[in-house]
Design an enzyme around this catalytic site. Structure first.
Site, PDB file in Angstrom:
ATOM      1  N   GLU A 133      -6.692   0.299 -16.015  1.00  0.00           N
ATOM      2  CA  GLU A 133      -7.375  -0.030 -14.866  1.00  0.00           C
ATOM      3  C   GLU A 133      -7.846   1.324 -13.890  1.00  0.00           C
ATOM      4  OE1 GLU A 133      -6.854  -3.430 -13.293  1.00  0.00           O
ATOM      5  OE2 GLU A 133      -8.117  -3.045 -11.608  1.00  0.00           O
ATOM      6  N   HIS A 177       0.798  -1.263   0.214  1.00  0.00           N
ATOM      7  CA  HIS A 177      -0.008  -0.001   0.009  1.00  0.00           C
ATOM      8  C   HIS A 177       0.904   1.411   0.106  1.00  0.00           C
ATOM      9  CE1 HIS A 177      -4.267  -1.348   0.194  1.00  0.00           C
ATOM     10  NE2 HIS A 177      -3.750  -2.283   0.805  1.00  0.00           N
ATOM     11  N   GLY A 221      -5.631 -11.534  -4.256  1.00  0.00           N
ATOM     12  CA  GLY A 221      -4.641 -10.560  -4.130  1.00  0.00           C
ATOM     13  C   GLY A 221      -3.266 -10.919  -4.833  1.00  0.00           C
ATOM     14  N   LEU A 222      -3.269 -11.728  -5.961  1.00  0.00           N
ATOM     15  CA  LEU A 222      -2.150 -12.219  -6.536  1.00  0.00           C
ATOM     16  C   LEU A 222      -2.010 -11.702  -8.074  1.00  0.00           C
ATOM     17  CD1 LEU A 222      -1.822 -16.025  -5.636  1.00  0.00           C
ATOM     18  CD2 LEU A 222      -0.739 -13.792  -4.755  1.00  0.00           C
ATOM     19  N   SER A 223      -2.836 -10.593  -8.296  1.00  0.00           N
ATOM     20  CA  SER A 223      -3.095  -9.706  -9.420  1.00  0.00           C
ATOM     21  C   SER A 223      -3.548 -10.516 -10.737  1.00  0.00           C
ATOM     22  CB  SER A 223      -1.681  -9.031  -9.910  1.00  0.00           C
ATOM     23  OG  SER A 223      -1.263  -8.155  -8.738  1.00  0.00           O
ATOM     24  N   SER A 224      -4.671 -10.898 -10.520  1.00  0.00           N
ATOM     25  CA  SER A 224      -5.296 -11.911 -11.692  1.00  0.00           C
ATOM     26  C   SER A 224      -5.896 -10.522 -12.742  1.00  0.00           C
ATOM     27  CB  SER A 224      -6.355 -12.751 -11.407  1.00  0.00           C
ATOM     28  OG  SER A 224      -7.425 -11.837 -10.426  1.00  0.00           O
ATOM     29  N   ASP A 254       1.414  -3.687  -9.569  1.00  0.00           N
ATOM     30  CA  ASP A 254       1.108  -5.042 -10.216  1.00  0.00           C
ATOM     31  C   ASP A 254       1.497  -5.170 -11.508  1.00  0.00           C
ATOM     32  OD1 ASP A 254       0.017  -5.218  -7.639  1.00  0.00           O
ATOM     33  OD2 ASP A 254      -2.123  -5.118  -8.128  1.00  0.00           O
TER      34      ASP A 254
HETATM   35  C1  GLA Z   1      -3.471  -3.751  -5.367  1.00  0.00           C
HETATM   36  C2  GLA Z   1      -2.979  -2.679  -6.090  1.00  0.00           C
HETATM   37  C3  GLA Z   1      -1.570  -2.162  -6.061  1.00  0.00           C
HETATM   38  C4  GLA Z   1      -1.085  -1.974  -4.734  1.00  0.00           C
HETATM   39  C5  GLA Z   1      -1.687  -3.033  -3.731  1.00  0.00           C
HETATM   40  C6  GLA Z   1      -1.259  -3.025  -2.282  1.00  0.00           C
HETATM   41  O1  GLA Z   1      -2.777  -4.900  -5.579  1.00  0.00           O
HETATM   42  O2  GLA Z   1      -3.376  -3.129  -7.657  1.00  0.00           O
HETATM   43  O3  GLA Z   1      -1.300  -1.143  -6.806  1.00  0.00           O
HETATM   44  O4  GLA Z   1      -1.520  -0.839  -4.365  1.00  0.00           O
HETATM   45  O5  GLA Z   1      -2.951  -3.481  -3.845  1.00  0.00           O
HETATM   46  O6  GLA Z   1       0.119  -2.708  -2.194  1.00  0.00           O
END
Ligand code: GLA
Length: 382
Positions: free
Chosen positions: A159, A33, A122-125, A171
């Site tokens: 996004e 964050h 939280g793994l950026s899908s 991400d």
């Molecule tokens: C999400 C957001 C990122 C980042 C994280 C927290 O994954 O897409 O840009 O802010 O939360 O670190």
């Protein structure tokens, strides 16, 4: 790959000219964050990700089958919606519109998409799907590799503006630029970066998915951005400062609101955690690295308030394990995954023990994945 091409042929008919592309997800090791606060982050692309098989179809239609949603959808290139449709194909639509606006004409094609990334974990899908499509369409249309840094910035813009999530650059950057066996130290203000080799010796990175749904994550995420921008304005009314991560301990006295003080403290302490963590990795001091992971989690839990009971349980349980050097939530929080550094030999035992206390406490089970730092988006042989 044979299975994938067979499924493609079954859906769209047989032919030879198929191409395959893969985009990884990412784990953030530390620096949470603070990407949208101009801070330092240390993510790695991982071996879990999204695979696409594609073939041009001489039509004006992009037909996409998602095996995760078990659904075929069509984007008509002559009548593309200009706004998101609240559908999984929004990420692809956003990329197509962005490329067209930037003068890249997209041809009709058939695409089969399948993912090994757990959704909303939280793994950026989402970043993986955007970057995968951006890279694949660019390569298919021009034959050239797009510039990976610009691609990450463009996908962040999609996004932010098309999807409406005000995320930072971490991400998209990580899944576009990841390197095998390494993490990336990224300065999100200047985009300066350094590849940091991960020499973990007898240890491995364990991912624990809380399987907690994250309905409120987007609104809470946008609220944190607002709180941090208010904090920065307050400090700026007293002194010149570019980013919240550059705040100092004494700046906290300038802020009346206890909440904004906590958000600010997270910003600059977490940035320091990253600097220290990279030093520890370079010295192969995994013990110190693990302690910093835990400190990062406590800051996210208490000061930034983006954790939840499920993630806290995972971190607390792992922290009592002698073979775990450190654990923390990773990604946006409010559910999703924890990342931990665990002795490779004891991973199964540690996971089983955690699964049983977690399931007993929350009534549903977590999932476990071994995380292997991997290369960013690339074409694959079929
Ligand atoms: C999400 C957001 C990122 C980042 C994280 C927290 O994954 O897409 O840009 O802010 O939360 O670190």
């Amino acid at each position: 790959m044979k299975k994938l091409t067979a499924r493609f042929h079954k859906l769209f008919g047989k032919s030879d000219n198929l191409r395959g592309f893969f985009c990884p997800g990412r784990v953030n090791l530390i620096g949470e964050h603070i990407d949208y606060l101009g801070g330092l982050v240390l993510p790695a692309a991982i071996s879990l990700g999204i695979t696409a098989v594609i073939r041009k179809n001489d039509s004006r239609e992009i037909n996409i089958f998602s095996s995760d949603f078990d659904e075929l959808t069509t984007l008509n290139l002559d009548s593309l919606p200009r706004k998101k449709q609240s559908h999984w194909s929004d990420f692809i639509l956003g990329v197509v519109l962005h490329l067209q606006t930037n003068g890249i004409s997209i041809s009709g094609c058939d695409i089969h998409i399948s993912s090994t990334l757990p959704k909303a974990s939280g793994l950026s899908s989402s970043a993986a799907l955007e970057v995968l499509c951006f890279y694949m369409f660019s390569k298919i249309e021009s034959g050239l590799e797009p510039n990976r840094i610009q691609m990450a910035l463009d996908c962040q813009k999609i996004e932010n503006e098309f999807i409406g999530v005000k995320c930072g650059i971490m991400d998209q950057y990580a899944v576009a630029n990841g390197k095998k066996s390494a993490a990336i130290l990224l300065n999100c203000n200047s985009l300066e970066n350094e590849i940091v080799p991960l020499k973990l010796n007898d240890y491995s990175i364990l991912l624990v998915n809380s399987n907690k749904s994250r309905e409120l994550a987007t609104s809470a995420y946008n609220l944190r951005i607002k709180e941090c921008s208010e904090s920065l304005d307050i400090i700026r009314s007293h002194r010149d400062i570019s980013n919240l991560v550059d705040a100092l301990d004494e700046d906290l006295n300038l802020i009346d609101s206890p909440i904004l003080r906590k958000r600010t403290r997270h910003a600059f302490t977490e940035n320091e955690h990253v600097k220290e963590a990279v030093k520890s990795l370079k010295l192969s001091d995994l013990n110190s690295f693990g302690k910093l992971m835990h400190a990062s989690h406590l800051s996210l839990q208490n000061d930034f308030e983006v954790s939840c009971p499920e993630l806290n349980h995972i971190v607390e349980a792992l922290t009592t394990e002698p073979t775990c050097l450190g654990a923390r939530m990773t990604g946006a929080g409010f559910g999703g995954c924890c990342v931990a550094l665990v002795e490779t030999e004891s991973m199964d035992e540690v996971s089983q023990k955690l699964a049983s206390t977690y399931t007993e406490t929350f009534g549903f089970a977590p999932s476990f994945y071994q995380c292997i730092p991997s290369d960013g988006v690339h074409e694959i042989a079929l």
